[in-house]
Write a protein that holds these residues in place. Structure first.
Motif, PDB file in Angstrom:
ATOM      1  N   GLN A 198     -21.229  98.180 -44.086  1.00 59.49           N
ATOM      2  CA  GLN A 198     -21.972  98.267 -45.211  1.00 59.49           C
ATOM      3  C   GLN A 198     -22.790  99.620 -45.223  1.00 59.49           C
ATOM      4  O   GLN A 198     -23.104 100.136 -46.325  1.00 59.49           O
ATOM      5  N   THR A 199     -23.299 100.040 -43.890  1.00 60.38           N
ATOM      6  CA  THR A 199     -24.136 101.503 -43.890  1.00 60.38           C
ATOM      7  C   THR A 199     -23.677 102.516 -44.660  1.00 60.38           C
ATOM      8  O   THR A 199     -23.900 103.146 -45.588  1.00 60.38           O
ATOM      9  N   LEU A 200     -22.350 102.999 -44.266  1.00 59.45           N
ATOM     10  CA  LEU A 200     -21.356 104.031 -45.115  1.00 59.45           C
ATOM     11  C   LEU A 200     -21.583 103.765 -46.535  1.00 59.45           C
ATOM     12  O   LEU A 200     -22.123 104.781 -47.454  1.00 59.45           O
ATOM     13  N   PHE A 201     -21.463 102.588 -47.075  1.00 56.92           N
ATOM     14  CA  PHE A 201     -21.334 102.539 -48.707  1.00 56.92           C
ATOM     15  C   PHE A 201     -22.760 102.426 -49.030  1.00 56.92           C
ATOM     16  O   PHE A 201     -22.797 102.916 -50.317  1.00 56.92           O
ATOM     17  N   ASN A 202     -23.634 101.750 -48.340  1.00 59.81           N
ATOM     18  CA  ASN A 202     -25.108 101.655 -48.812  1.00 59.81           C
ATOM     19  C   ASN A 202     -25.386 102.973 -48.954  1.00 59.81           C
ATOM     20  O   ASN A 202     -26.323 103.264 -49.906  1.00 59.81           O
ATOM     21  N   VAL A 203     -25.451 104.058 -47.930  1.00 61.44           N
ATOM     22  CA  VAL A 203     -26.052 105.205 -47.990  1.00 61.44           C
ATOM     23  C   VAL A 203     -25.341 105.976 -49.115  1.00 61.44           C
ATOM     24  O   VAL A 203     -25.904 106.861 -49.944  1.00 61.44           O
ATOM     25  N   ARG A 204     -24.031 105.996 -49.341  1.00 65.92           N
ATOM     26  CA  ARG A 204     -23.334 106.455 -50.501  1.00 65.92           C
ATOM     27  C   ARG A 204     -23.843 106.202 -51.798  1.00 65.92           C
ATOM     28  O   ARG A 204     -24.169 107.102 -52.706  1.00 65.92           O
ATOM     29  N   ASP A 205     -23.958 104.980 -51.819  1.00 64.30           N
ATOM     30  CA  ASP A 205     -24.456 104.477 -53.574  1.00 64.30           C
ATOM     31  C   ASP A 205     -25.836 104.825 -53.504  1.00 64.30           C
ATOM     32  O   ASP A 205     -26.253 105.140 -54.634  1.00 64.30           O
ATOM     33  N   ALA A 206     -26.640 104.652 -52.563  1.00 58.75           N
ATOM     34  CA  ALA A 206     -28.084 105.143 -52.596  1.00 58.75           C
ATOM     35  C   ALA A 206     -28.243 106.617 -52.983  1.00 58.75           C
ATOM     36  O   ALA A 206     -29.101 106.978 -53.722  1.00 58.75           O
ATOM     37  N   TYR A 207     -27.424 107.370 -52.251  1.00 63.37           N
ATOM     38  CA  TYR A 207     -27.582 109.051 -52.650  1.00 63.37           C
ATOM     39  C   TYR A 207     -27.257 108.981 -54.116  1.00 63.37           C
ATOM     40  O   TYR A 207     -27.757 109.968 -54.744  1.00 63.37           O
ATOM     41  N   LEU A 208     -26.165 108.419 -54.533  1.00 57.63           N
ATOM     42  CA  LEU A 208     -25.472 108.542 -55.926  1.00 57.63           C
ATOM     43  C   LEU A 208     -26.291 108.139 -56.925  1.00 57.63           C
ATOM     44  O   LEU A 208     -26.835 108.868 -57.948  1.00 57.63           O
TER      45      LEU A 208
END
Length: 218
Positions: A198-208
């Motif tokens: 989850q962390t990779l996708f959460n960080v990616r989505d939060a950045y976008l």
């Protein structure tokens, strides 16, 4: 790893590096929405609950969040005609973020769901044993997140590593309830799997989402 491509027309001040260095990324980096900042600068991070024979185990990690900015230079740049030997062209700027478990505890509660059958409910003695042992357990762990420029020059490659160890002191000759030995592995497995996935996708989505917000005017 996951590739992160910024939204169209993203200004330079909204790079992935800027996001990871900003407090806006705290929640995504800590890996859970249920967090609170302590007076000593550490974070209480409540992990998802884990069920065990009618008990609900909820690990709470006290985490230290640290950010490091790393600048890489291209010392072999052939376009350096300044005559200054030590001058180098900045190749890229990376962010390296670590989250370290400083201490931890496990809150234990009895499930109240009407779907929990009598056969799944622990006896009071089992609950007492589990509660005492889990309160004495210790967690050790650290996660590291970093990024680098994508090979094609479009966006970045985001990487994440996570390591977690659970130690439970078991007194000799203590009659343990059935299934107790699996508690530690379940906590570690569930937490690690969820964090890595989850962390990779959460960080990616939060950045976008952050990159799409209008810049604050000074």
């Amino acid at each position: 790893e996951v590739c992160v491509i910024p939204p169209p027309n993203t200004p330079p001040s909204r790079s992935l590096h800027d996001f990871l260095m900003a407090s806006d990324s705290n929640r995504a980096l800590l890996g859970t929405d249920d967090t609170s900042l302590r007076s000593d600068g550490l974070w209480d991070c409540r992990q998802p609950p884990i069920g065990w024979f009618g008990l609900e185990l909820r690990p709470i990690f006290v985490n230290k969040l640290e950010r490091h900015s790393i600048t890489n230079y291209d010392n072999n740049n052939n376009n350096n005609n300044s005559g200054i030997e030590d001058e180098a062209i900045i190749d890229d700027i990376r962010c390296f973020v670590t989250v370290t478990i400083v201490s931890a505890r496990t809150d234990i509660a009895t499930k109240t769901s009407s779907n929990a059958g009598k056969n799944n409910r622990p006896s009071s003695s089992s609950s007492s044993i589990v509660s005492k042992l889990m309160q004495r357990c210790t967690f050790m762990g650290k996660s590291a997140l970093s990024h680098k420029n994508a090979p094609d020059g479009e966006g970045w490659i985001l990487s994440f590593d996570f390591d977690l160890t659970l130690q439970i002191p078991l007194p000799r000759l203590l009659p343990l309830p059935p299934g107790f030995n699996s508690i530690g592995s379940r906590i570690v497995r569930t937490t690690c799997n969820q964090r890595v996935e989850q962390t990779l996708f959460n960080v990616r989505d939060a950045y976008l989402e952050w990159a799409s917000l209008p810049e604050k005017k000074e």
